[in-house]
Design a protein around this motif. Structure first.
Motif, PDB file in Angstrom:
ATOM      1  N   VAL A   1       0.838  -1.200   0.000  1.00 42.18           N
ATOM      2  CA  VAL A   1       0.000   0.000   0.000  1.00 42.18           C
ATOM      3  C   VAL A   1       0.873   1.251   0.000  1.00 42.18           C
ATOM      4  N   LEU A   2       0.545   2.191  -0.862  1.00 35.93           N
ATOM      5  CA  LEU A   2       1.137   3.521  -0.827  1.00 35.93           C
ATOM      6  C   LEU A   2       0.219   4.397   0.015  1.00 35.93           C
ATOM      7  N   LEU A   3       0.772   5.046   1.025  1.00 38.17           N
ATOM      8  CA  LEU A   3      -0.049   5.831   1.943  1.00 38.17           C
ATOM      9  C   LEU A   3       0.427   7.281   1.959  1.00 38.17           C
ATOM     10  N   ASP A   4      -0.402   8.163   1.422  1.00 39.58           N
ATOM     11  CA  ASP A   4      -0.136   9.604   1.391  1.00 39.58           C
ATOM     12  C   ASP A   4      -0.721  10.219   2.660  1.00 39.58           C
ATOM     13  N   VAL A   5       0.116  10.927   3.446  1.00 40.61           N
ATOM     14  CA  VAL A   5      -0.357  11.469   4.726  1.00 40.61           C
ATOM     15  C   VAL A   5      -0.364  13.000   4.736  1.00 40.61           C
ATOM     16  N   ARG A   6      -0.423  13.607   3.552  1.00 38.72           N
ATOM     17  CA  ARG A   6      -0.421  15.062   3.455  1.00 38.72           C
ATOM     18  C   ARG A   6      -1.822  15.645   3.651  1.00 38.72           C
ATOM     19  N   LEU A   7      -1.909  16.954   3.528  1.00 40.05           N
ATOM     20  CA  LEU A   7      -3.190  17.635   3.615  1.00 40.05           C
ATOM     21  C   LEU A   7      -4.061  17.299   2.408  1.00 40.05           C
ATOM     22  N   PRO A   8      -5.379  17.429   2.534  1.00 40.57           N
ATOM     23  CA  PRO A   8      -6.275  17.091   1.416  1.00 40.57           C
ATOM     24  C   PRO A   8      -5.924  17.800   0.124  1.00 40.57           C
ATOM     25  N   ALA A   9      -5.628  19.095   0.179  1.00 39.76           N
ATOM     26  CA  ALA A   9      -5.325  19.845  -1.042  1.00 39.76           C
ATOM     27  C   ALA A   9      -4.049  19.353  -1.712  1.00 39.76           C
ATOM     28  N   GLU A  10      -3.092  18.871  -0.925  1.00 39.85           N
ATOM     29  CA  GLU A  10      -1.877  18.297  -1.501  1.00 39.85           C
ATOM     30  C   GLU A  10      -2.191  16.971  -2.175  1.00 39.85           C
ATOM     31  N   PHE A  11      -2.934  16.111  -1.485  1.00 37.87           N
ATOM     32  CA  PHE A  11      -3.291  14.800  -2.025  1.00 37.87           C
ATOM     33  C   PHE A  11      -4.110  14.937  -3.305  1.00 37.87           C
ATOM     34  N   ASN A  12      -5.013  15.895  -3.327  1.00 37.89           N
ATOM     35  CA  ASN A  12      -5.894  16.062  -4.484  1.00 37.89           C
ATOM     36  C   ASN A  12      -5.235  16.793  -5.640  1.00 37.89           C
ATOM     37  N   GLY A  13      -4.018  17.279  -5.443  1.00 40.48           N
ATOM     38  CA  GLY A  13      -3.325  17.987  -6.505  1.00 40.48           C
ATOM     39  C   GLY A  13      -3.781  19.417  -6.672  1.00 40.48           C
ATOM     40  N   GLN A  14      -4.391  19.979  -5.642  1.00 39.00           N
ATOM     41  CA  GLN A  14      -4.890  21.355  -5.709  1.00 39.00           C
ATOM     42  C   GLN A  14      -3.882  22.350  -5.134  1.00 39.00           C
ATOM     43  N   GLU A  15      -2.840  21.858  -4.492  1.00 34.85           N
ATOM     44  CA  GLU A  15      -1.851  22.735  -3.884  1.00 34.85           C
ATOM     45  C   GLU A  15      -0.457  22.181  -4.128  1.00 34.85           C
ATOM     46  N   CYS A  16       0.392  23.019  -4.664  1.00 33.98           N
ATOM     47  CA  CYS A  16       1.793  22.650  -4.889  1.00 33.98           C
ATOM     48  C   CYS A  16       2.627  23.333  -3.820  1.00 33.98           C
ATOM     49  N   VAL A  17       3.123  22.561  -2.890  1.00 35.36           N
ATOM     50  CA  VAL A  17       3.882  23.106  -1.764  1.00 35.36           C
ATOM     51  C   VAL A  17       5.325  23.387  -2.192  1.00 35.36           C
ATOM     52  N   ALA A  18       5.912  24.423  -1.599  1.00 36.12           N
ATOM     53  CA  ALA A  18       7.278  24.826  -1.947  1.00 36.12           C
ATOM     54  C   ALA A  18       8.241  23.641  -1.907  1.00 36.12           C
ATOM     55  N   GLY A  19       9.052  23.520  -2.941  1.00 37.57           N
ATOM     56  CA  GLY A  19      10.018  22.432  -3.049  1.00 37.57           C
ATOM     57  C   GLY A  19       9.622  21.389  -4.061  1.00 37.57           C
ATOM     58  N   ALA A  20       8.323  21.227  -4.293  1.00 40.74           N
ATOM     59  CA  ALA A  20       7.836  20.264  -5.278  1.00 40.74           C
ATOM     60  C   ALA A  20       7.865  20.877  -6.669  1.00 40.74           C
ATOM     61  N   SER A  21       7.941  20.033  -7.685  1.00 47.13           N
ATOM     62  CA  SER A  21       7.976  20.508  -9.062  1.00 47.13           C
ATOM     63  C   SER A  21       6.585  20.718  -9.630  1.00 47.13           C
ATOM     64  N   TYR A  22       5.606  20.001  -9.088  1.00 40.44           N
ATOM     65  CA  TYR A  22       4.210  20.168  -9.487  1.00 40.44           C
ATOM     66  C   TYR A  22       3.347  19.481  -8.444  1.00 40.44           C
ATOM     67  N   ALA A  23       2.048  19.649  -8.553  1.00 36.96           N
ATOM     68  CA  ALA A  23       1.126  19.063  -7.581  1.00 36.96           C
ATOM     69  C   ALA A  23       0.661  17.681  -8.037  1.00 36.96           C
ATOM     70  N   GLY A  24       0.227  16.869  -7.082  1.00 38.74           N
ATOM     71  CA  GLY A  24      -0.301  15.542  -7.410  1.00 38.74           C
ATOM     72  C   GLY A  24       0.021  14.533  -6.329  1.00 38.74           C
ATOM     73  N   ARG A  25      -0.161  13.261  -6.656  1.00 43.07           N
ATOM     74  CA  ARG A  25       0.093  12.171  -5.709  1.00 43.07           C
ATOM     75  C   ARG A  25       0.579  10.953  -6.470  1.00 43.07           C
ATOM     76  N   LEU A  26       1.130   9.995  -5.728  1.00 43.22           N
ATOM     77  CA  LEU A  26       1.540   8.740  -6.340  1.00 43.22           C
ATOM     78  C   LEU A  26       0.306   7.962  -6.786  1.00 43.22           C
ATOM     79  N   PRO A  27       0.369   7.284  -7.927  1.00 43.62           N
ATOM     80  CA  PRO A  27      -0.794   6.548  -8.431  1.00 43.62           C
ATOM     81  C   PRO A  27      -1.307   5.500  -7.442  1.00 43.62           C
ATOM     82  N   ASN A  28      -2.617   5.481  -7.286  1.00 40.99           N
ATOM     83  CA  ASN A  28      -3.322   4.488  -6.461  1.00 40.99           C
ATOM     84  C   ASN A  28      -3.027   4.606  -4.971  1.00 40.99           C
ATOM     85  N   ALA A  29      -2.510   5.735  -4.535  1.00 38.20           N
ATOM     86  CA  ALA A  29      -2.199   5.896  -3.111  1.00 38.20           C
ATOM     87  C   ALA A  29      -3.475   6.035  -2.288  1.00 38.20           C
TER      88      ALA A  29
END
Length: 286
Positions: free
Chosen positions: A164-192
């Motif tokens: 299992v891939l488990l994403d523990v970020r905020l909802p907006a990060e998981f949903n790809g609605q927020e790109c936090v400083a340091g990342a190249s773009y927003a999104g999540r690992l597939p099927n997480a």
């Protein structure tokens, strides 16, 4: 030795063990008052500068040198606290375990719990002679560390419920609605799967971990169980270290990893991802 302790136990722990206390907060907060004898280790001091992207862990040799310079000896017990719901402490605890040092305790609730327990604070920093700290590979937990190669293999397995891939970020990060400083773009690992790290924290109780029963109920809700291999990740491997701690130390799940590079590295490398939204023009920092 359990890795989690209450602030009210501090005096007893210090009496029973030769300890070095680490204050994981920023320099300003530390200077305004810290536990007597505590050395200051802000999170940024544990990051490597050897990568083209941020927040990767120090290598073991660099961390060993740093700990010796701070006066730490190999037979001491390290006691950690912070002001971020334990997650800076958990990442340091995790990093020490990965390299081979297990005599580490975290004060649950950090500075808020210490103040609640009326632990006295001082403003003067301590001074220690150089120590003889050394990692012991025989007790290292390399099985708690995962990298992008291993996680690409999990992604290719699609929805294999054994991994299992488990994403523990905020909802907006998981949903790809927020790109936090340091990342190249927003999104999540597939099927997480998704579990907001904040849901493991009791905000009404000095940001301590929630009870074992509450954490088990949360895992059931998310679809996690101890038969799985659970690969935790977040933005920079910090919040996910906190989740690994909860799963392994409180619930006893046997197969859990923390992806140190997390979304910063994954997005930098341009690896496959999912997104329900689009990166925003304004980049946030958390």
């Amino acid at each position: 030795m359990t890795a989690l302790m209450e602030a009210a136990q501090l005096a007893d722990v210090l009496a029973a063990h030769d300890c070095r206390i680490f204050d994981m907060r920023g320099e300003k907060a530390y200077s305004q008052g810290h536990v007597a004898g505590a050395v200051n280790v802000p999170r940024a001091t544990l990051f490597s500068t050897a990568y083209p992207y941020a927040c990767m862990r120090l290598d073991s040799d660099a961390l060993q040198r740093m700990l010796r310079a701070l006066g730490v000896n190999k037979d001491q017990t390290l006691v950690l606290y912070d002001d971020r719901a334990n997650y800076d402490s958990c990442r340091f605890w995790w990093l020490l375990a990965v390299y081979g040092f297990r005599n580490v305790m975290i004060i649950d609730g950090g500075i808020d719990a210490l103040l609640e327990a009326s632990v006295s604070l001082v403003s003067e920093p301590p001074s220690y002679a150089e120590g003889d700290f050394a990692f012991d590979a025989s007790v290292s937990r390399q099985d708690w560390l995962s990298d992008h190669v291993e996680l690409q293999s999990v992604v290719s397995e699609k929805r294999d419920t054994a991994s299992v891939l488990l994403d523990v970020r905020l909802p907006a990060e998981f949903n790809g609605q927020e790109c936090v400083a340091g990342a190249s773009y927003a999104g999540r690992l597939p099927n997480a799967k998704w579990l907001d790290f904040h849901d493991t924290v009791d905000k009404q109780n000095a940001n301590r971990f929630k009870s074992k029963a509450a954490l088990l109920a949360l895992c059931e809700q998310v679809g996690l169980n101890p038969s799985q291999t659970i690969h935790c990740y977040c933005h920079a491997g910090i919040r996910s270290a906190h989740t690994l701690f909860a799963l392994t130390q409180i619930l006893g799940f046997p197969h859990v990893t923390n992806y140190d590079g997390s979304w910063i590295e994954w997005s930098y490398l341009g690896l496959p991802y999912e997104s329900e939204g689009l990166p925003q023009d304004e980049v946030a920092d958390v």
